[in-house]
Design an enzyme around this catalytic site. Structure first.
Site, PDB file in Angstrom:
ATOM      1  N   GLU A  19     -17.082  79.567 -15.816  1.00 21.55           N
ATOM      2  CA  GLU A  19     -16.310  80.808 -15.977  1.00 21.55           C
ATOM      3  C   GLU A  19     -15.269  80.996 -14.869  1.00 21.55           C
ATOM      4  O   GLU A  19     -15.117  82.077 -14.296  1.00 21.55           O
ATOM      5  CB  GLU A  19     -17.268  82.006 -16.047  1.00 21.55           C
ATOM      6  CG  GLU A  19     -18.200  81.922 -17.253  1.00 21.55           C
ATOM      7  CD  GLU A  19     -19.278  82.977 -17.309  1.00 21.55           C
ATOM      8  OE1 GLU A  19     -19.984  83.042 -18.332  1.00 21.55           O
ATOM      9  OE2 GLU A  19     -19.430  83.744 -16.328  1.00 21.55           O
TER      10      GLU A  19
ATOM     11  N   GLU B 216     -22.418  78.708 -26.221  1.00 20.07           N
ATOM     12  CA  GLU B 216     -23.389  79.769 -25.953  1.00 20.07           C
ATOM     13  C   GLU B 216     -23.380  80.803 -27.082  1.00 20.07           C
ATOM     14  O   GLU B 216     -23.350  82.015 -26.840  1.00 20.07           O
ATOM     15  CB  GLU B 216     -23.105  80.446 -24.612  1.00 20.07           C
ATOM     16  CG  GLU B 216     -23.131  79.518 -23.423  1.00 20.07           C
ATOM     17  CD  GLU B 216     -22.947  80.242 -22.087  1.00 20.07           C
ATOM     18  OE1 GLU B 216     -23.098  81.492 -22.056  1.00 20.07           O
ATOM     19  OE2 GLU B 216     -22.675  79.569 -21.083  1.00 20.07           O
TER      20      GLU B 216
END
Length: 485
Positions: free
Chosen positions: A311, A415
């Site tokens: 991220e 995810e």
């Protein structure tokens, strides 16, 4: 692409009035307070311009009546007057503002924004463009908004699956002399599915036979929720404990399950080991490098992917302390240690999910890849689009994957989950089929690791490992992948 002249609008503009601006400003009006003009370039191309913008949303607009049951694909070609500007295409409805797409527009050439939207209720909507950079004039041309019915959309999914997920195979039964056997009876059984599909697990599976039976009867791919993360393996500085990930790896490998490595470092300041934020810059650099070398050397060749700096578009903990190019440095290290057998991945949220932040939109994702290449990272790289869905906007998701696919890199949804609500199972079914139908997606991982207290956002079973509705959706999807019956 950034072109000297925009291409023709998709679907001839669809329901857009005057999509190529060949009829002056017909159908278009100013949005809030800006100066809106019709212009023509030296090569005869006509376009619309919003100037004298005092607020991000000052631009031009067109109004529509949108239908609840329709799926709308959107595209436009944009340019700006001077410095680069990040621009969002927004549809303002009676209930919300829907972000239909994002693009970084440039001076001197036209860039295409792709996206889409669905609306919760039928009614009026107004398209406008927004940029926080109020110093630029926004130009637009070749604008398109095309509605599709659910039946038309599903038909395209089915065609894509037939084209990209299947291949024709010819079997011939012959005797020991190679001669065809008349009226032969042939039985075929598929032993494994080719498309990688799995979900996250965690340490709760280690001593839970019911969890193991449920999981291993379904999946050949997995990823660990937290067990490999720095904060879980080095609670105290210098005391590294890999016993839990070791146990998970041994269990998974004993069942022939392939694993993604998640993650080496996490760029969020919230998720560092508790002793890390207080380090000096020199100590942080040494500790982070030691962590990377430690975990990647230990597990070299054990995983198919590594999320190296997780991220790093939404967060910048390491960049803020160690310099703006530190992620690229870490990817170089990672590739040197394990790049020959394991692909380093970028891994981000709000990339294929409709979002109002735009921080990791496909446009920004492609810029991040370009930034790393300009930083002289020439090694392998994968795109991890997390896919944490709050609602379902299939046209946006399809367009986002289209844009990411232009990088021609391995692309996984890493995810996948859908937030709890009355439509959770239905939404999960929709996004699974949309993602699987896209030719560029090479695998899907869900984020549904079980614990007695529940799951991150979406569970597939109850605490007795009986399927919930979401679990039934997954089983149905697996049956289609494996051609059961």
């Amino acid at each position: 692409m950034c072109l000297a002249k925009p291409l023709k609008p998709q679907y001839e503009g669809g329901v857009i009035v005057n999509p190529e601006l060949n009829e002056g400003l017909k159908g278009w009006t100013r949005f809030e307070d800006s100066t809106v003009e019709h212009r023509e370039s030296d090569d005869g191309n006509k376009y619309i311009v919003a100037s004298a913008r005092k607020q991000p949303f000052h631009s031009f607009s067109q109004k529509f009546n949108l239908e609840k049951e329709k799926l709308y694909t959107f595209s436009a070609w944009l340019q700006v007057s001077n410095e680069d500007a990040y621009i969002a295409a927004i549809f303002k409805t009676n209930t919300s503002n829907v972000y239909a797409g994002w693009i970084t527009a440039h001076k001197g050439c036209w860039s295409m924004v792709k996206g889409g939207l669905v609306v919760n209720v039928s009614g009026p909507a107004e398209l406008y463009f927004e940029s926080n950079n109020t110093n630029v004039d926004i130009w637009a041309d070749s604008i398109s908004l095309q509605p599709f019915t659910n039946e038309e959309w599903k038909s395209h999914q089915d065609q894509s699956v037939e084209k990209f997920r299947k291949s024709k195979v010819k079997f011939q039964a012959v005797d020991q002399h190679g001669q065809p056997i008349p009226n032969a009876t042939v039985s075929i059984k598929q032993n494994s599915a080719n498309f990688p599909f799995g979900t996250a697990i965690n340490q709760n599976i280690l001593q839970n036979g019911a969890y193991q039976n449920w999981f291993f009867s379904r999946f050949k791919y997995t990823v660990f929720e937290n067990e490999l993360k720095w904060a879980e393996t080095e609670h105290n500085r210098g005391v590294v404990d890999y016993s839990v990930p070791d146990a998970l790896i041994n269990l998974a490998k004993s069942h022939g399950v392939t694993i993604r490595g998640h993650n080496v470092l996490w760029d969020s300041p919230k998720y560092q080991p508790r002793w890390v934020p207080g380090l000096s810059s020199n100590d942080l650099a040494a500790a982070a490098q030691k962590r990377l070398i430690s975990v990647m050397t230990k597990y070299k060749g054990r995983f198919i992917h590594w999320d190296v700096v997780n991220e790093n578009m939404h967060w910048n903990f390491f960049e803020s302390r160690l310099g703006p190019n530190i992620s690229t440095v870490y990817y170089k290290y990672a590739n040197k240690i394990d790049g020959s057998r394991t692909t380093p991945f970028l891994n981000e949220f709000h990339t294929i999910e409709e979002s109002s932040d735009g921080v990791a939109s496909p446009s920004k994702y492609l810029q991040k890849i370009d930034e790393m290449r300009r930083g002289r990272y020439a090694g392998p790289l994968g795109i991890g689009a997390q896919g944490h869905f709050n609602n379902v906007n299939l046209p946006y998701t399809r367009s986002a994957i289209d844009m990411l696919a232009s990088a021609k890199l391995p692309l996984w949804v890493t995810e996948l989950d859908v937030k709890a609500g009355p439509n959770q199972a239905n939404y999960l079914n929709q996004v699974l089929r949309e993602i699987h139908s896209h030719y560029a997606v090479q695998g899907i991982m869900m984020w549904t690791g079980w614990s007695p207290q529940g799951c991150f956002a979406m569970c597939l079973t109850d605490n007795n490992f009986r399927n919930l509705e979401t679990g039934n959706v997954v089983d149905s999807f697996i049956n289609e992948l494996t051609h059961a019956d």
